[in-house]
Design a protein around this motif. Structure first.
Motif, short mmCIF file in Angstrom:
data_model
loop_
_atom_site.label_atom_id
_atom_site.label_comp_id
_atom_site.label_asym_id
_atom_site.label_seq_id
_atom_site.Cartn_x
_atom_site.Cartn_y
_atom_site.Cartn_z
N TYR A 347 0.42 2.03 -29.02
CA TYR A 347 0.51 1.58 -27.69
C TYR A 347 -1.05 1.96 -27.04
CZ TYR A 347 5.14 1.97 -29.52
OH TYR A 347 6.25 1.88 -30.40
N ASP A 352 3.60 -1.60 -22.55
CA ASP A 352 4.07 -1.43 -23.74
C ASP A 352 5.20 -0.30 -23.72
OD1 ASP A 352 1.97 -3.17 -24.90
OD2 ASP A 352 0.63 -1.53 -25.37
N ALA A 373 9.84 3.31 -27.87
CA ALA A 373 8.61 3.49 -28.18
C ALA A 373 8.37 4.83 -28.60
CB ALA A 373 7.80 3.20 -27.13
#
Length: 466
Positions: A347, A352, A373
């Motif tokens: 990322y 993101d 993430a």
């Protein structure tokens, strides 16, 4: 002709309303002073508004610093499969893991009870108590003023060098008993009580004075020295906690273990089995992000409100037209939209990680995307947090530092507010002189009109006699 009297007040001689005229003239003369006050109030309002913005920037910088902090990023949470047996918290050094904990017994504090006395006011005896806890001892003198059960309790508790024992009185159907409890758990913290009765040469010891031994009367009723006298009853032996962690034997003088598992503090509650699971604290990491976006949105909202122009009222707010206020949002926006050079990994942008920018410039967080993430590539997430946290914090330093745009504008306003103050002093001096001049002129006018009225009166009198 009549003599004209001295005029002491405007209009008295002439009958004219000269005081009212003077007040109206001075109202006109004072208009520059009122305008000056309005300008001064306007500058002060801008200073206060920029102060509010500075406060919001400080909050945002704190959130940005937390976002980039390795301590904040490396947050872990510990859970227990049975919190009635043991609980756990994490600190620096924690790592993901699972730990099977079997507790054989808890750490216990040594407790001794005396025999039952008739009442708390019962006299026990006099002399000196030498109380030991582990390797430490302290002496307590017992005399005629504190020789009752209650007096002895208080003397022990208030002894200046008592760091290891609590004394209480427990009353049951048989009477009142003195109870001594070690302040700290653990096998090493055993209590001993040696007594030196008044009139004896030594303290309780094997082969010592008979008055200080088992079944003695007087103060020696409280003696407890292994091998010499055990006139107190042991209600609870001193003990270390005994447990295993993943099969490894562990002993602890305390029921709170801070070093057995790296970065984890265990609190033991009772004997039994439980499993401690340590995992990355996604809630704490998500909060770092939501705190940051909330602080940014609060700042943006504050700046927009202070610089707003109300078209319907045709009036701008206190910082409307202030370029500095608008420019600082642009500075922070550029920092948010520029990928820091230090960011590496999967990322590289805030989007993101689920942080999006709305049309109005505010930020929003998609917590599901953020947690995904974190689970997928936490190292990269840390890199993004660090990069953008550093960028925003540095941008704020640039605005609020000694040479920053915001600092410069506030300093300029503070300097300018002094000028209206000096101008006001000058205007007030001029107004004083103007008022004095008007009053002098009106006084002369009043006197002249009075004289003319007197002449007219005199002539009228003379003509009426013809």
């Amino acid at each position: 002709m009549a003599t004209t009297s001295t005029v002491s007040s405007l209009g008295v001689g002439s009958g004219l309303d000269l005081n009212s005229l003077l007040q109206k003239l001075m109202t006109v003369e004072q208009q520059p002073l009122e305008l000056n006050k309005q300008r001064q109030a306007g500058v002060q309002a801008k200073i206060s508004a920029y102060g509010s913005i500075s406060s919001k920037l400080s909050t945002l910088q704190s959130a940005a610093n937390a976002l980039k902090s390795s301590l904040s990023q490396e947050a872990y949470a510990a859970t227990s499969s049975d919190a009635t047996i043991a609980t756990a918290t994490t600190s620096v050094g924690a790592a993901t893991g699972s730990y099977a904990v079997h507790i054989a017994n808890l750490a216990a504090a040594h407790t001794l009870n005396s025999k039952a006395f008739a009442a708390t006011s019962t006299v026990v005896g006099t002399g000196t108590l030498r109380i030991g806890v582990g390797a430490s001892t302290f002496d307590v003198s017992i005399g005629a003023t504190n020789n009752t059960l209650a007096g002895i309790r208080d003397a022990i508790n208030t002894a200046s060098n008592n760091t290891g024992v609590n004394a209480t009185i427990i009353t049951d159907t048989l009477g009142s008993r003195l109870a001594l409890t070690s302040k700290n758990t653990g096998a090493a913290n055993t209590i001993s009580v040696a007594v030196q009765e008044t009139g004896t040469a030594d303290f309780t010891q094997a082969g010592g004075d008979a008055a200080n031994l088992d079944n003695a009367s007087g103060l020696s009723q409280l003696a407890y020295v292994t091998g010499a006298a055990t006139n107190l009853t042991q209600a609870q032996s001193a003990a270390d906690a005994s447990l295993t962690i993943n099969g490894i034997p562990v002993s602890s003088a305390s029921n709170t273990l801070t070093t057995a598992i790296s970065g984890v503090s265990l609190t033991l509650t009772k004997a039994g089995d439980t499993t401690i699971a340590v995992n990355r604290d996604q809630a704490a990491l998500t909060k770092l992000d939501t705190n940051f976006t909330a602080a940014y949105n609060d700042l943006q909202s504050t700046v927009r409100n202070l610089t707003n122009y109300d078209a319907s009222a045709k009036k701008g707010n206190v910082l409307n037209g202030e370029g500095t206020a608008r420019a600082l949002l642009g500075t922070l926006s550029r920092a948010l939209n520029t990928v820091p050079a230090t960011v590496t990994g999967t990322y590289d942008t805030l989007s993101d990680l689920g942080i999006s920018v709305a049309k109005d410039g505010s930020l929003a967080v998609d917590t599901t995307k953020l947690q995904t993430a974190i689970s997928t590539d936490f190292t990269s997430v840390k890199s993004v947090f660090t990069g953008y946290g550093t960028a925003i914090s540095s941008a704020i330093d640039g605005l609020t530092g000694t040479t920053g745009a915001l600092t410069g504008r506030i300093n300029g306003l503070n300097a300018s507010i002094k000028l209206p103050g000096k101008q006001a002093d000058s205007i007030n001096l001029r107004l004083t002189a103007v008022a004095a001049r008007y009053r002098k002129q009106f006084t002369s006018l009043d006197t002249l009109v009075a004289q003319m009225q007197n002449v007219g009166t005199y002539l009228s009198q003379q003509l009426s006699r013809l």
